[in-house]
Design an enzyme around this catalytic site. Structure first.
Site, PDB file in Angstrom:
ATOM      1  N   HIS A   1       3.832   7.365   4.612  1.00 41.43           N
ATOM      2  CA  HIS A   1       2.830   7.848   5.318  1.00 41.43           C
ATOM      3  C   HIS A   1       1.852   7.311   6.447  1.00 41.43           C
ATOM      4  O   HIS A   1       1.342   7.757   6.968  1.00 41.43           O
ATOM      5  CB  HIS A   1       1.606   8.316   4.105  1.00 41.43           C
ATOM      6  CG  HIS A   1       0.865   7.200   3.830  1.00 41.43           C
ATOM      7  ND1 HIS A   1       1.229   6.398   2.844  1.00 41.43           N
ATOM      8  CD2 HIS A   1      -0.376   6.887   4.032  1.00 41.43           C
ATOM      9  CE1 HIS A   1       0.333   5.450   2.650  1.00 41.43           C
ATOM     10  NE2 HIS A   1      -0.772   5.855   3.211  1.00 41.43           N
TER      11      HIS A   1
ATOM     12  N   ASP B   1      -3.163   8.068  -1.638  1.00 39.82           N
ATOM     13  CA  ASP B   1      -3.450   7.010  -0.643  1.00 39.82           C
ATOM     14  C   ASP B   1      -4.967   6.610  -0.745  1.00 39.82           C
ATOM     15  O   ASP B   1      -5.129   5.223  -0.813  1.00 39.82           O
ATOM     16  CB  ASP B   1      -3.238   7.862   0.836  1.00 39.82           C
ATOM     17  CG  ASP B   1      -3.841   6.926   1.984  1.00 39.82           C
ATOM     18  OD1 ASP B   1      -3.427   5.660   2.159  1.00 39.82           O
ATOM     19  OD2 ASP B   1      -4.786   7.380   2.606  1.00 39.82           O
TER      20      ASP B   1
ATOM     21  N   HIS C   1       0.763  -1.117  -0.141  1.00 41.75           N
ATOM     22  CA  HIS C   1      -0.015  -0.205   0.151  1.00 41.75           C
ATOM     23  C   HIS C   1       0.985   1.183   0.038  1.00 41.75           C
ATOM     24  O   HIS C   1       0.598   2.114  -0.787  1.00 41.75           O
ATOM     25  CB  HIS C   1      -1.143   0.065   1.155  1.00 41.75           C
ATOM     26  CG  HIS C   1      -1.612   1.159   1.396  1.00 41.75           C
ATOM     27  ND1 HIS C   1      -2.617   1.662   0.656  1.00 41.75           N
ATOM     28  CD2 HIS C   1      -1.532   2.227   2.432  1.00 41.75           C
ATOM     29  CE1 HIS C   1      -2.954   2.877   0.939  1.00 41.75           C
ATOM     30  NE2 HIS C   1      -2.253   3.115   2.190  1.00 41.75           N
TER      31      HIS C   1
ATOM     32  N   GLU D   1       1.587   6.324  12.054  1.00 40.74           N
ATOM     33  CA  GLU D   1       0.124   5.942  12.655  1.00 40.74           C
ATOM     34  C   GLU D   1       0.046   4.272  12.847  1.00 40.74           C
ATOM     35  O   GLU D   1      -0.566   4.040  13.905  1.00 40.74           O
ATOM     36  CB  GLU D   1      -0.970   6.353  11.592  1.00 40.74           C
ATOM     37  CG  GLU D   1      -2.200   5.683  11.829  1.00 40.74           C
ATOM     38  CD  GLU D   1      -3.111   6.842  12.120  1.00 40.74           C
ATOM     39  OE1 GLU D   1      -2.812   8.122  12.067  1.00 40.74           O
ATOM     40  OE2 GLU D   1      -4.320   6.563  12.633  1.00 40.74           O
ATOM     41  N   ASP D   2       0.655   3.781  11.909  1.00 41.94           N
ATOM     42  CA  ASP D   2       0.336   2.293  11.951  1.00 41.94           C
ATOM     43  C   ASP D   2       1.472   1.317  12.519  1.00 41.94           C
ATOM     44  O   ASP D   2       1.301   0.146  12.726  1.00 41.94           O
ATOM     45  CB  ASP D   2      -0.156   1.582  10.576  1.00 41.94           C
ATOM     46  CG  ASP D   2      -1.513   2.149  10.287  1.00 41.94           C
ATOM     47  OD1 ASP D   2      -2.288   2.673  10.970  1.00 41.94           O
ATOM     48  OD2 ASP D   2      -1.894   2.134   8.941  1.00 41.94           O
TER      49      ASP D   2
END
Ligand code: MN
Length: 495
Positions: free
Chosen positions: A64, A130, A40, A68-69
């Site tokens: 990106h 995205d 991704h 966050e992940d």
């Protein structure tokens, strides 16, 4: 340049290092589809590279989702990749993964987006890339989530891309969302048009060499002639307007001619009309008068071989790129022209787009009245993401307005006093009512009477928030003055 080449070109550069970092950070993480999560990140960066974004943006595309992940600290990103990349990653992370559910969350999403947009357009480019990959892989999500993501894509992202002039992307996002939002209509459309599309494409394939010959006879050698099929989502919208009668839609596919210069465009148009008679009323010169979103091209429909209609679009390479990539293309030309440091360009560009700044100022105002998220959403959709028209002052200044705008909206966009004092309007020289719906290209003159106050009846038909806000403010003042005058009169009577 493709992502792979960017990595290869400079193995120790920003992009190559971000690639390695993201691959490591995402590690064995999988997406719901079962494929590695890193795919991704890669796909997002690949799209950004395709749009010819600068290295920092492509690197930020790779990174990106790491903060966050994967829990990678933003500080590490800053230390390893510099302030600019960290700024972009942080911007995307802050946009976050709010659920598109309920007016409050929707409004909040939009607000964040506008804020990011007004600070650095590159954050939005990353977010769009995205979203594009998320939409291409939407099939892997549960149905309820598919609908939500598709709706947000259609309402916000596709509109935003359109407003940024990224038509190709906007169309693709709408097309990707369409089957999830209207599954029955989609199946119907597919069944209904498959044969027609086929016939149409076969016909245009036969027209193509004839068109090339007609142009060559006039000494015009186009860079390219291609055939473009209409997208399902826009076809569906057109069908809705034509009572779902597919017989009435002729432009299932169009021819596109790319030439070298603006003069070449007009010469090609002449050659086309010499070869086949044009259908009256269908010649559009969007080069002399571009669409409000900046779209430029010549359009014509001719009666082609066998008396079938053929829609032909003629443009230069630069126009074609601009029409597809919009602001992203400007960005590119800008970059070629100036030696300006990359880091500031996205921010400067955001400042130069008047509507982006208007949007930012406006969301700030709304943020203060948080209790009405629905109103914010509606106003936003109407004011900034809806189709726009372009009305002209008698002096020739173009005023950018949403569809459905009236002379009162026009007046307030010129000046508050012009709006407040409006008593009548002339549209193209003829007297028009104040609730008259304006069309693109209308020349509008506002008749003003000094000292006149707006009427509250105007609130029923104005189409812009600027007009509505000014009318309300003026009415408030009016009642205030009336009350004061009343009180003063009482005082006088009492003596
Ligand atoms: Mn992502």
């Amino acid at each position: 340049m493709a992502l792979k080449e960017l990595v290869k070109k400079d193995p120790l550069g920003l992009v190559a290092r971000a690639y390695a970092f993201a691959e490591l950070a995402h590690g064995p993480q999988k997406r719901r589809s079962g494929e590695p999560y890193f795919n991704h990140a890669k796909a997002t960066a690949e799209t950004l590279a395709e749009w010819k974004m600068d290295d920092a943006t492509v690197a930020a595309g790779l990174l990106h989702d790491t903060v966050e992940d994967t829990g990678a600290p933003l500080e590490t990103v800053r230390k390893d990749f510099g302030e600019d990349v960290a700024f972009l990653v942080d911007g995307v992370t802050k946009l976050g993964h709010l659920k598109y559910r309920g007016a409050k969350e929707k409004a909040e999403n939009l607000r964040k987006m506008v804020l990011a947009l007004s600070q650095d357009l590159r954050v939005i480019f990353i977010k769009l890339a995205d979203r594009l990959h998320n939409m291409r892989t939407l099939a892997a999500l549960p149905p309820e989530k598919q609908k939500r993501v598709a709706l947000e894509t259609d309402e916000i992202y596709a509109s935003l891309a359109y407003r940024l002039g990224m038509h190709h992307l906007s169309g693709e996002l709408q097309d990707l969302a369409f089957p999830y939002l209207h599954p029955d209509e989609y199946r119907w459309l597919l069944a209904e048009t498959r044969e027609r599309y086929g016939e149409r494409l076969d016909y245009l394939k036969k027209v193509k060499p004839l068109l090339a010959r007609a142009l060559a006879a006039r000494g015009i050698h186009p860079v390219a002639i291609d055939i473009r099929a209409k997208r399902y989502a826009s076809l569906y919208k057109k069908l809705l307007r034509r009572g779902m009668d597919i017989e009435k839609v002729h432009d299932l596919a169009a021819m596109r001619v790319i030439v070298n210069s603006v003069a070449g465009c007009y010469a090609a148009l002449g050659a086309v009309h010499e070869a086949w008679p044009p259908v009256p009323g269908r010649i559009k010169d969007y080069i002399a008068v571009p669409k409000p979103n900046g779209y430029r091209s010549l359009h014509t429909t001719v009666l082609g071989p066998g008396h079938k209609t053929v829609e032909i679009q003629i443009k230069t390479q630069e126009m074609a790129e601009e029409n597809e990539h919009g602001v992203a293309a400007h960005w590119l030309y800008d970059r070629r022209r100036s030696g300006e440091p990359v880091a500031y360009r996205g921010r400067r560009l955001a400042k130069e787009l008047a509507w982006v700044q208007q949007l930012a100022a406006w969301q700030e105002k709304f943020a203060e009245r948080e209790e009405h998220p629905e109103e914010f959403l509606e106003a936003m959709k109407k004011n900034f993401f809806a189709d726009r028209i372009f009305a002209v002052t008698p002096r020739g200044d173009a005023i950018d307005l949403p569809l459905g705008a009236t002379p009162i909206d026009f007046a307030y966009h010129i000046h508050t006093d012009v709006g407040n004092g409006a008593v009548g309007a002339k549209v193209n020289g003829a007297i028009a009512t104040l609730d008259h719906k304006l069309k693109s290209g209308d020349v509008v003159e506002i008749l003003v009477q000094k000292g006149k106050k707006p009427s509250d009846g105007w609130l029923r038909f104005v189409a812009t928030s600027i007009a509505r806000d000014h009318i309300k403010a003026a009415l408030k003042k009016k009642t205030l003055f009336a009350r004061m005058a009343g009180a003063a009169a009482k005082k006088v009577r009492r003596g």
